[in-house]
Design a protein around this motif. Structure first.
Motif, PDB file in Angstrom:
ATOM      1  N   HIS A  71      -7.358  10.067   8.020  1.00 32.07           N
ATOM      2  CA  HIS A  71      -7.438  10.727   9.325  1.00 32.07           C
ATOM      3  C   HIS A  71      -8.299   9.867  10.249  1.00 32.07           C
ATOM      4  CE1 HIS A  71      -5.536  14.288   7.664  1.00 32.07           C
ATOM      5  NE2 HIS A  71      -6.279  14.073   6.589  1.00 32.07           N
ATOM      6  N   THR A  72      -7.938   9.857  11.506  1.00 36.76           N
ATOM      7  CA  THR A  72      -8.648   9.019  12.467  1.00 36.76           C
ATOM      8  C   THR A  72      -9.817   9.765  13.089  1.00 36.76           C
ATOM      9  OG1 THR A  72      -7.201   9.727  14.267  1.00 36.76           O
ATOM     10  CG2 THR A  72      -6.574   7.723  13.081  1.00 36.76           C
ATOM     11  N   MET A  73     -10.729   9.002  13.624  1.00 35.71           N
ATOM     12  CA  MET A  73     -11.829   9.540  14.418  1.00 35.71           C
ATOM     13  C   MET A  73     -11.352   9.588  15.872  1.00 35.71           C
ATOM     14  SD  MET A  73     -14.945   7.375  12.680  1.00 35.71           S
ATOM     15  CE  MET A  73     -16.054   7.823  13.987  1.00 35.71           C
ATOM     16  N   PRO A  74     -12.043  10.319  16.743  1.00 36.07           N
ATOM     17  CA  PRO A  74     -11.660  10.319  18.162  1.00 36.07           C
ATOM     18  C   PRO A  74     -11.599   8.882  18.705  1.00 36.07           C
ATOM     19  CG  PRO A  74     -13.288  12.013  17.751  1.00 36.07           C
ATOM     20  CD  PRO A  74     -13.175  11.203  16.480  1.00 36.07           C
ATOM     21  N   SER A  75     -10.641   8.628  19.560  1.00 37.72           N
ATOM     22  CA  SER A  75     -10.399   7.325  20.199  1.00 37.72           C
ATOM     23  C   SER A  75      -9.883   6.270  19.236  1.00 37.72           C
ATOM     24  CB  SER A  75     -11.648   6.794  20.916  1.00 37.72           C
ATOM     25  OG  SER A  75     -12.051   7.686  21.915  1.00 37.72           O
ATOM     26  N   HIS A  76      -9.511   6.649  18.024  1.00 35.62           N
ATOM     27  CA  HIS A  76      -8.978   5.726  17.028  1.00 35.62           C
ATOM     28  C   HIS A  76      -7.514   6.029  16.749  1.00 35.62           C
ATOM     29  CE1 HIS A  76     -12.636   3.806  15.090  1.00 35.62           C
ATOM     30  NE2 HIS A  76     -13.151   4.620  15.992  1.00 35.62           N
ATOM     31  N   THR A  77      -6.811   5.021  16.289  1.00 37.05           N
ATOM     32  CA  THR A  77      -5.444   5.158  15.807  1.00 37.05           C
ATOM     33  C   THR A  77      -5.217   4.092  14.747  1.00 37.05           C
ATOM     34  OG1 THR A  77      -3.124   5.382  16.473  1.00 37.05           O
ATOM     35  CG2 THR A  77      -4.399   3.664  17.574  1.00 37.05           C
ATOM     36  N   PHE A  78      -4.201   4.286  13.934  1.00 33.32           N
ATOM     37  CA  PHE A  78      -3.817   3.276  12.953  1.00 33.32           C
ATOM     38  C   PHE A  78      -2.589   2.544  13.477  1.00 33.32           C
ATOM     39  CE2 PHE A  78      -5.740   6.527  10.081  1.00 33.32           C
ATOM     40  CZ  PHE A  78      -6.802   5.768   9.621  1.00 33.32           C
ATOM     41  N   VAL A  79      -2.622   1.221  13.453  1.00 36.88           N
ATOM     42  CA  VAL A  79      -1.504   0.393  13.886  1.00 36.88           C
ATOM     43  C   VAL A  79      -1.091  -0.467  12.693  1.00 36.88           C
ATOM     44  CG1 VAL A  79      -0.751  -1.444  15.458  1.00 36.88           C
ATOM     45  CG2 VAL A  79      -2.302   0.351  16.278  1.00 36.88           C
ATOM     46  N   THR A  80       0.196  -0.421  12.336  1.00 32.37           N
ATOM     47  CA  THR A  80       0.627  -1.246  11.212  1.00 32.37           C
ATOM     48  C   THR A  80       0.433  -2.715  11.549  1.00 32.37           C
ATOM     49  OG1 THR A  80       2.917  -1.271  11.962  1.00 32.37           O
ATOM     50  CG2 THR A  80       2.332   0.431  10.388  1.00 32.37           C
ATOM     51  N   GLU A 127      -5.009   0.191   3.292  1.00 33.95           N
ATOM     52  CA  GLU A 127      -3.766  -0.045   2.542  1.00 33.95           C
ATOM     53  C   GLU A 127      -3.190   1.310   2.168  1.00 33.95           C
ATOM     54  OE1 GLU A 127      -4.271  -2.598  -0.818  1.00 33.95           O
ATOM     55  OE2 GLU A 127      -4.855  -4.298   0.422  1.00 33.95           O
ATOM     56  N   TYR A 128      -1.871   1.457   2.338  1.00 36.07           N
ATOM     57  CA  TYR A 128      -1.248   2.745   2.040  1.00 36.07           C
ATOM     58  C   TYR A 128       0.171   2.526   1.532  1.00 36.07           C
ATOM     59  CZ  TYR A 128       1.283   2.213   6.442  1.00 36.07           C
ATOM     60  OH  TYR A 128       2.090   1.754   7.447  1.00 36.07           O
ATOM     61  N   GLY A 129       0.700   3.538   0.895  1.00 35.88           N
ATOM     62  CA  GLY A 129       2.092   3.533   0.452  1.00 35.88           C
ATOM     63  C   GLY A 129       2.302   2.788  -0.847  1.00 35.88           C
ATOM     64  N   THR A 130       3.523   2.882  -1.313  1.00 38.36           N
ATOM     65  CA  THR A 130       3.933   2.290  -2.576  1.00 38.36           C
ATOM     66  C   THR A 130       3.764   0.779  -2.600  1.00 38.36           C
ATOM     67  OG1 THR A 130       5.558   4.058  -2.753  1.00 38.36           O
ATOM     68  CG2 THR A 130       5.837   2.178  -4.230  1.00 38.36           C
ATOM     69  N   PHE A 131       3.996   0.139  -1.467  1.00 38.59           N
ATOM     70  CA  PHE A 131       3.946  -1.329  -1.414  1.00 38.59           C
ATOM     71  C   PHE A 131       2.665  -1.848  -0.771  1.00 38.59           C
ATOM     72  CE2 PHE A 131       8.428  -0.113  -1.459  1.00 38.59           C
ATOM     73  CZ  PHE A 131       8.803  -0.712  -2.651  1.00 38.59           C
ATOM     74  N   ASN A 132       1.630  -1.005  -0.715  1.00 42.91           N
ATOM     75  CA  ASN A 132       0.336  -1.379  -0.141  1.00 42.91           C
ATOM     76  C   ASN A 132       0.467  -2.003   1.245  1.00 42.91           C
ATOM     77  OD1 ASN A 132      -1.217  -0.394  -2.278  1.00 42.91           O
ATOM     78  ND2 ASN A 132      -0.859  -2.266  -3.449  1.00 42.91           N
ATOM     79  N   THR A 133       1.158  -1.306   2.110  1.00 42.24           N
ATOM     80  CA  THR A 133       1.279  -1.717   3.503  1.00 42.24           C
ATOM     81  C   THR A 133      -0.104  -1.648   4.143  1.00 42.24           C
ATOM     82  OG1 THR A 133       3.502  -0.791   3.542  1.00 42.24           O
ATOM     83  CG2 THR A 133       2.488  -1.225   5.671  1.00 42.24           C
ATOM     84  N   VAL A 134      -0.373  -2.543   5.076  1.00 39.49           N
ATOM     85  CA  VAL A 134      -1.681  -2.591   5.720  1.00 39.49           C
ATOM     86  C   VAL A 134      -1.574  -2.032   7.138  1.00 39.49           C
ATOM     87  CG1 VAL A 134      -3.519  -4.119   6.550  1.00 39.49           C
ATOM     88  CG2 VAL A 134      -2.417  -4.570   4.351  1.00 39.49           C
ATOM     89  N   ALA A 135      -2.520  -1.155   7.458  1.00 39.30           N
ATOM     90  CA  ALA A 135      -2.651  -0.646   8.820  1.00 39.30           C
ATOM     91  C   ALA A 135      -4.032  -1.013   9.327  1.00 39.30           C
ATOM     92  CB  ALA A 135      -2.463   0.862   8.859  1.00 39.30           C
ATOM     93  N   LEU A 136      -4.099  -1.294  10.606  1.00 37.31           N
ATOM     94  CA  LEU A 136      -5.370  -1.609  11.257  1.00 37.31           C
ATOM     95  C   LEU A 136      -5.964  -0.316  11.813  1.00 37.31           C
ATOM     96  CD1 LEU A 136      -4.001  -4.609  13.334  1.00 37.31           C
ATOM     97  CD2 LEU A 136      -5.167  -4.726  11.127  1.00 37.31           C
ATOM     98  N   ASP A 137      -7.233  -0.070  11.536  1.00 37.19           N
ATOM     99  CA  ASP A 137      -7.948   1.045  12.151  1.00 37.19           C
ATOM    100  C   ASP A 137      -8.439   0.524  13.492  1.00 37.19           C
ATOM    101  OD1 ASP A 137      -9.622   3.061  12.998  1.00 37.19           O
ATOM    102  OD2 ASP A 137     -10.934   2.980  11.255  1.00 37.19           O
ATOM    103  N   VAL A 138      -7.848   1.017  14.565  1.00 38.41           N
ATOM    104  CA  VAL A 138      -8.092   0.487  15.904  1.00 38.41           C
ATOM    105  C   VAL A 138      -8.816   1.532  16.753  1.00 38.41           C
ATOM    106  CG1 VAL A 138      -6.949  -0.333  18.006  1.00 38.41           C
ATOM    107  CG2 VAL A 138      -6.054  -0.973  15.782  1.00 38.41           C
TER     108      VAL A 138
END
Length: 123
Positions: free
Chosen positions: A63-72, A95-106
């Motif tokens: 879950h994100t904090m205020p003013s944050h989003t996850f961008v793949t 890292e998330y999902g079956t294939f360890n996809t990376v998302a940036l916490d922005v």
């Protein structure tokens, strides 16, 4: 949809992975109301279209904090102009999902971003 603008009111622009021009906007994901960074463009018929650069990771327990989003990480090049101009800051990665996809916490570094997302979400 109201697009993000600089201090002089000019739209913040970038390019997508095909080198086509985009503008940026924020709205909210419908299922949990977290911020969603969007790419806005004009299609061949002259219609404004948008697609999310953000991904919602609530199903994975993130879950994100205020003013944050996850961008793949796939969209890192698309958001780089906002990072360079200091409208975004990468706070970390997830890292998330079956294939360890990376998302940036922005973190979106605009003081009225939550309000703007609310306005775009109500349109």
């Amino acid at each position: 949809m109201h697009v993000l603008t600089d201090n002089q009111g000019r739209p913040l622009n970038g390019t997508n992975s095909f080198g086509e021009p985009i503008t940026y906007a924020v709205t909210r994901f419908r299922n949990d109301g977290t911020l969603a960074l969007m790419a806005v463009y004009v299609d061949a018929q002259g219609e404004e279209q948008s697609y999310p650069l953000s991904t919602n990771l609530a199903a994975y327990g993130y879950h994100t904090m205020p003013s944050h989003t996850f961008v793949t990480s796939t969209y890192k090049a698309a958001i780089q102009p906002l990072i360079n101009q200091e409208y975004l800051r990468v706070e970390g990665t997830v890292e998330y999902g079956t294939f360890n996809t990376v998302a940036l916490d922005v973190m979106i570094l605009m003081s009225d971003i939550e309000h703007l997302a609310d306005n775009n979400g109500s349109e």
